[in-house]
Design a protein around this motif. Structure first.
Motif, PDB file in Angstrom:
ATOM      1  N   GLU A 109      -5.596  -0.936   4.990  1.00 26.75           N
ATOM      2  CA  GLU A 109      -7.082  -0.660   5.182  1.00 26.75           C
ATOM      3  C   GLU A 109      -7.231   1.061   5.019  1.00 26.75           C
ATOM      4  OE1 GLU A 109      -5.287  -2.443   6.863  1.00 26.75           O
ATOM      5  OE2 GLU A 109      -6.448  -4.434   7.358  1.00 26.75           O
ATOM      6  N   TRP A 152      -0.205   3.951   9.604  1.00 26.15           N
ATOM      7  CA  TRP A 152      -1.582   3.834   8.915  1.00 26.15           C
ATOM      8  C   TRP A 152      -1.283   2.355   8.373  1.00 26.15           C
ATOM      9  CZ3 TRP A 152      -1.100   3.744   3.098  1.00 26.15           C
ATOM     10  CH2 TRP A 152       0.354   3.804   2.709  1.00 26.15           C
ATOM     11  N   VAL A 184       7.700   4.314   8.052  1.00 28.34           N
ATOM     12  CA  VAL A 184       6.246   3.410   8.040  1.00 28.34           C
ATOM     13  C   VAL A 184       6.635   2.210   8.170  1.00 28.34           C
ATOM     14  CG1 VAL A 184       6.484   3.699   5.618  1.00 28.34           C
ATOM     15  CG2 VAL A 184       4.347   3.336   6.704  1.00 28.34           C
ATOM     16  N   ASN A 216       3.074  -7.158   7.108  1.00 29.87           N
ATOM     17  CA  ASN A 216       2.315  -7.611   7.997  1.00 29.87           C
ATOM     18  C   ASN A 216       1.992  -9.080   7.467  1.00 29.87           C
ATOM     19  OD1 ASN A 216       0.482  -7.003   9.795  1.00 29.87           O
ATOM     20  ND2 ASN A 216      -0.872  -5.596   8.583  1.00 29.87           N
ATOM     21  N   ASP A 273       7.146   9.993  11.255  1.00 32.68           N
ATOM     22  CA  ASP A 273       6.913   8.710  11.685  1.00 32.68           C
ATOM     23  C   ASP A 273       5.547   8.541  11.223  1.00 32.68           C
ATOM     24  OD1 ASP A 273       6.132   6.252  12.547  1.00 32.68           O
ATOM     25  OD2 ASP A 273       7.194   6.784  14.743  1.00 32.68           O
ATOM     26  N   THR A 274       5.081   8.066  10.397  1.00 32.08           N
ATOM     27  CA  THR A 274       3.523   7.945   9.713  1.00 32.08           C
ATOM     28  C   THR A 274       3.033   6.530   9.982  1.00 32.08           C
ATOM     29  OG1 THR A 274       4.151   7.079   7.787  1.00 32.08           O
ATOM     30  CG2 THR A 274       4.271   9.476   7.833  1.00 32.08           C
ATOM     31  N   ILE A 282       2.352   3.778  19.112  1.00 30.32           N
ATOM     32  CA  ILE A 282       1.866   2.600  18.643  1.00 30.32           C
ATOM     33  C   ILE A 282       2.406   1.378  19.503  1.00 30.32           C
ATOM     34  CG2 ILE A 282       1.235   1.025  16.800  1.00 30.32           C
ATOM     35  CD1 ILE A 282      -0.224   3.612  16.687  1.00 30.32           C
ATOM     36  N   VAL A 317       4.256  -8.094  12.113  1.00 33.32           N
ATOM     37  CA  VAL A 317       4.776  -7.531  11.394  1.00 33.32           C
ATOM     38  C   VAL A 317       6.530  -7.436  11.237  1.00 33.32           C
ATOM     39  CG1 VAL A 317       5.207  -4.826  10.715  1.00 33.32           C
ATOM     40  CG2 VAL A 317       2.959  -5.509  11.767  1.00 33.32           C
ATOM     41  N   GLU A 328       6.181  -0.073  10.841  1.00 34.22           N
ATOM     42  CA  GLU A 328       6.266  -0.296  12.246  1.00 34.22           C
ATOM     43  C   GLU A 328       6.728   0.426  13.111  1.00 34.22           C
ATOM     44  OE1 GLU A 328       9.490  -3.636  12.381  1.00 34.22           O
ATOM     45  OE2 GLU A 328      10.182  -2.744  10.562  1.00 34.22           O
ATOM     46  N   PRO A 329       6.511   0.345  14.464  1.00 37.90           N
ATOM     47  CA  PRO A 329       6.994   1.071  15.531  1.00 37.90           C
ATOM     48  C   PRO A 329       8.617   1.395  15.331  1.00 37.90           C
ATOM     49  CG  PRO A 329       5.694  -0.531  16.745  1.00 37.90           C
ATOM     50  CD  PRO A 329       5.979  -1.029  15.207  1.00 37.90           C
ATOM     51  N   ILE A 363       0.835  -1.231  -0.121  1.00 36.26           N
ATOM     52  CA  ILE A 363       0.092  -0.033  -0.010  1.00 36.26           C
ATOM     53  C   ILE A 363       0.918   1.172  -0.235  1.00 36.26           C
ATOM     54  CG2 ILE A 363      -0.111   0.165   2.590  1.00 36.26           C
ATOM     55  CD1 ILE A 363      -3.087   0.933  -0.132  1.00 36.26           C
ATOM     56  N   ARG A 398       0.783  -4.899  17.253  1.00 31.97           N
ATOM     57  CA  ARG A 398      -0.652  -5.566  16.985  1.00 31.97           C
ATOM     58  C   ARG A 398      -1.244  -6.260  18.058  1.00 31.97           C
ATOM     59  NH1 ARG A 398      -2.665  -4.070  12.359  1.00 31.97           N
ATOM     60  NH2 ARG A 398      -3.719  -6.030  12.002  1.00 31.97           N
ATOM     61  N   GLY A 435       8.615  -4.631   8.223  1.00 32.43           N
ATOM     62  CA  GLY A 435       7.506  -3.801   7.809  1.00 32.43           C
ATOM     63  C   GLY A 435       6.363  -4.699   7.036  1.00 32.43           C
TER      64      GLY A 435
HETATM   65  C1  WTA Z   1       1.998  -1.187  11.829  1.00 31.94           C
HETATM   66  C2  WTA Z   1       1.489  -0.026   6.091  1.00 31.94           C
HETATM   67  C3  WTA Z   1       3.934   1.580  14.235  1.00 31.94           C
HETATM   68  C4  WTA Z   1       0.884  -1.540  12.593  1.00 31.94           C
HETATM   69  C5  WTA Z   1       1.479   1.079   5.945  1.00 31.94           C
HETATM   70  C6  WTA Z   1      -0.196  -1.227  11.350  1.00 31.94           C
HETATM   71  C7  WTA Z   1       3.157   0.835  12.235  1.00 31.94           C
HETATM   72  C8  WTA Z   1       0.222  -2.182  10.141  1.00 31.94           C
HETATM   73  C9  WTA Z   1       3.362   2.234  11.599  1.00 31.94           C
HETATM   74  C10 WTA Z   1      -0.013  -1.926   8.959  1.00 31.94           C
HETATM   75  C11 WTA Z   1       4.014   3.235  12.534  1.00 31.94           C
HETATM   76  C12 WTA Z   1       2.514   0.659  10.181  1.00 31.94           C
HETATM   77  N1  WTA Z   1       4.342   2.995  13.811  1.00 31.94           N
HETATM   78  N2  WTA Z   1       3.592   0.690  13.523  1.00 31.94           N
HETATM   79  N3  WTA Z   1       4.530   4.290  11.909  1.00 31.94           N
HETATM   80  N4  WTA Z   1       3.077   2.150  10.371  1.00 31.94           N
HETATM   81  N5  WTA Z   1       2.497  -0.030  11.533  1.00 31.94           N
HETATM   82  O1  WTA Z   1      -1.277  -2.883   6.241  1.00 31.94           O
HETATM   83  O2  WTA Z   1       0.837  -2.417  13.116  1.00 31.94           O
HETATM   84  O3  WTA Z   1       1.343  -3.262   5.611  1.00 31.94           O
HETATM   85  O4  WTA Z   1      -1.383  -1.906  11.875  1.00 31.94           O
HETATM   86  O5  WTA Z   1       0.332  -0.925   6.137  1.00 31.94           O
HETATM   87  O6  WTA Z   1       1.838  -1.721  10.365  1.00 31.94           O
HETATM   88  O7  WTA Z   1       0.601  -2.569   8.002  1.00 31.94           O
HETATM   89  P1  WTA Z   1       0.218  -2.534   6.422  1.00 31.94           P
END
Ligand code: WTA
Length: 673
Positions: free
Chosen positions: A445, A442, A414, A554, A439-440, A540, A549, A416-417, A338, A543, A552
């Protein structure tokens, strides 16, 4: 396991960052030139975006091109939101033609660079908006000739080359729905997604380059298509010229498809709520979920988040016959995720800033590859993942010191924490203490950034993704839906709809309702635990369900477990995450063997490789331990927190009285990975 308890279980990671009190306000110079210049401006705009969402979002949407304006900005019938109802637009038109209409056709839209080839030099291609419109239109006409119609699901499985962007934009131009599969996934993942999306066409390449080797993309597609007979058409871009087999009648070369296609293809008028794409993401149980995003709201939200989170500025005339240089933006993600959809292509191009695409690894041929690219292309805004930052730290700063990366202005992370140590290193070594870090937080979804600093306004703190973006009403609640007190951990929810929120899980309404809307009344639950501090900043905590994760990405523990069990020697398997220096979280597998089979190291390696083959290399367990049995509760549930402690080498602290057979704990600890 209740959700609230899940959040509490992550409290050990929380403690380590609770005493983080370093603050980094943006510099005056930066703020003065930024779109959003102060925290007061952010707060006023945020308040307005929550109090009057319709006027707020209508003003933003007005900045883009619509064939027909909407009748209603938001139609909210929990949990379904429709945005810009009655309006029609085309996101491809907004990515390309709108710039041409404004006289910017000769400006650079995409800068692409390959990894160095045999002669030591990378290939570099720059596509202007004119180039992009020509190539997208030709391929779009080619797709039409192959029978693709508005609403059809087109599977794309390609390397990070401009043709991947061209293929996705071509789909958007004619109203076909793309379903992009990350090029690192293997045949069974392709099969699953093709079948779930009922897709009859796959666009791929003969291969892709990765560290001097060819990734056999077409062979993987061929293998997938022996497992399903849905696909009638395959289009193959010739990238590596490796040997492949072309199936008569089914397979077509990309260059032949476009050879007679016209360069003109009008952008289809799409209703705002027409499906734009499906993108699969792992769930805690069962097969991956096809997350659905529609056209208008996704377009408006990714446009605005790109603009403000990265503080994007286009190249402008300076009034003296010259030009004031604008930004060059680089997101290192793959378009198959995404992050690549929203922040390489769809949110970026409408902002009229060149977006860089790189096909290759960060350490090939040398570990300074990224810094070399930044220096040569004068990259100003850089977006990557904590897992990459931790790898750079390990490789050492000498690789960075070889290059002048002073063009950088904003650094993003972006996925993970980010641990404070990595944040500080990013700030000092890459940012030279002058670049704000965004530090974004999202998700696939959410379509776009939800919690993020705005670089000219927000005072940042290492490890916190700070405050909600405009229109986002985020809160941390307990399992009753009540807001918890300051610094207390809980469930992260969003209480109001936002334009780029997912519209559903493809073909599975029940699962959509159950996963996101059944936990807390009236709220979207993201599945992450969080806390909010005394400054209103969010942290954050990870999960709260069993998705892990890794680097990075999921991953569903269930998917990995299913792959393990599909090996003939494996009887049962449980998978948990454990702290990993580089990836953030590693995969630990606990496996029981079918009776009579001997536990050997060779078999261990074989089983791990089996998972990589089934699901792709990122799902390969880092650790695998044989055990005579798995620790289960009396009701038959695997006690994962116990396995998490064992995998992390921690003492077992939690309650194990509900365990069926306590002797298993000792056996688990005795065995080695
Ligand atoms: C984690 C990626 C902490 C989180 C854009 C989320 C983060 C899942 C962060 C989504 C962040 C993503 N700090 N955790 N800045 N960004 N996450 O769908 O657990 O691949 O629910 O989207 O990654 O992963 P996805």
């Amino acid at each position: 396991m209740t959700q609230a308890k899940g959040a509490a279980e992550t409290s050990s990671t929380m403690e380590s960052i609770l005493d983080e009190h370093r603050h980094f306000p943006p510099s005056k110079v930066f703020s003065n030139g930024a779109h959003i210049k102060s925290i007061e401006q952010y707060e006023a705009m945020h308040k307005r975006s929550i109090d009057e969402p319709e006027t707020f979002w209508a003003e933003i949407a007005d900045q883009l091109h619509w064939f027909k304006k909407w009748d209603q900005v938001l139609d909210w019938r929990l949990p379904d939101a429709k945005w810009f109802v009655g309006g029609s637009t085309n996101i491809c038109y907004n990515c390309i033609d709108r710039q041409i209409d404004a006289g910017l056709g000769n400006h650079t839209a995409i800068i692409w660079e390959s990894e160095p080839l045999e002669n030591g030099q990378p290939e570099v291609r720059k596509l202007t908006y004119y180039d992009l419109r020509r190539e997208v239109s030709r391929f779009a006409n080619g797709l039409k000739k192959l029978g693709v119609q508005k609403g059809d699901v087109v599977t794309i499985y390609m390397p990070m080359i401009p043709e991947l962007a061209i293929a996705m934009l071509a789909c958007a131009r004619i109203g076909a729905v793309h379903s992009i599969i990350f090029g690192g996934f293997s045949a069974s993942a392709i099969r699953d997604r093709v079948e779930d999306g009922k897709s009859k066409i796959v666009i791929t390449a003969d291969g892709g380059w990765r560290r001097g080797k060819i990734v056999p993309l077409k062979d993987n597609v061929d293998e997938a298509l022996t497992l399903t007979d849905l696909v009638e058409t395959v289009v193959v871009y010739e990238r590596c010229k490796n040997n492949i087999v072309m199936a008569d009648g089914r397979d077509h070369w990309w260059h032949e498809v476009i050879s007679t296609a016209s360069e003109h293809c009008p952008a289809e008028e799409m209703a705002s709520e027409d499906l734009l794409f499906i993108l699969y993401t792992s769930g805690s149980t069962g097969k991956p979920k096809g997350i659905m995003h529609t056209t208008g709201g996704y377009m408006v939200y990714t446009y605005l988040t790109s603009r403000y989170t990265f503080d994007l500025h286009e190249t402008k005339p300076d009034g003296n016959g010259g030009a004031e240089n604008g930004d060059v933006y680089w997101c290192t993600a793959d378009i198959g995720w995404i992050t690549g959809h929203s922040y390489i292509i769809y949110g970026l191009l409408p902002n009229r800033v060149p977006t860089l695409m790189y096909e290759g690894a960060p350490d090939f041929p040398e570990k300074d590859r990224f810094w070399d690219i930044i220096e040569r292309h004068q990259v100003t805004k850089f977006y990557t993942a904590p897992t990459a930052i931790r790898a750079f730290m390990k490789w050492g700063r000498e690789w960075i010191d070889k290059h002048d990366i002073s063009s950088l202005k904003v650094l993003g992370t972006v996925g993970e924490p980010i641990n404070p140590e990595a944040w500080m290193w990013y700030h000092k070594v890459i940012g030279n203490e002058k670049c704000p870090i965004v530090d974004t937080w999202w998700q696939t979804e959410t379509g776009g950034h939800m919690l993020t600093p705005l670089p000219g306004a927000t005072t940042t703190t290492p490890g916190s993704c700070t405050r909600p973006f405009f229109g986002i009403d985020a809160a941390v609640v307990n399992s009753e839906g009540e807001e918890v007190s300051t610094n207390e951990g809980g469930i992260l929810v969003v209480r109001k709809p936002w334009p780029s929120m997912l519209r559903g899980i493809y073909g599975n309404r029940e699962r959509f309702l159950e996963t996101y809307w059944s936990k807390i009344e009236g709220c979207y639950t993201a599945g992450d635990g969080a806390r909010k501090d005394e400054n209103g900043n969010f942290w954050i905590m990870g999960r709260i369900d069993d998705v892990i994760v890794v680097a990075g990405h999921n991953l569903g523990t269930m998917e990995v477990e299913s792959a393990l069990v599909s090996h003939e020697a494996v009887a049962e398997a449980a998978v948990v995450g454990f702290p990993h220096d580089i990836k953030g979280t590693g995969i630990a597998a606990f496996v029981t063997l079918v009776g009579g089979i001997e536990e050997t190291d060779e078999l261990k390696a074989q089983v791990r490789n089996h998972v990589a083959k089934e699901l792709g290399p990122i799902s390969k367990p880092d650790k695998l331990r044989f055990t005579p049995a798995l620790p289960k509760t009396r009701s038959g549930k695997i006690m994962r927190r116990l396995l998490r402690d064992i995998a992390a080498g921690r003492e077992i602290t939690g309650d194990i009285t509900t365990l069926e057979d306590k002797s298993i704990v000792e056996k688990l600890q005795q065995n080695s990975d």
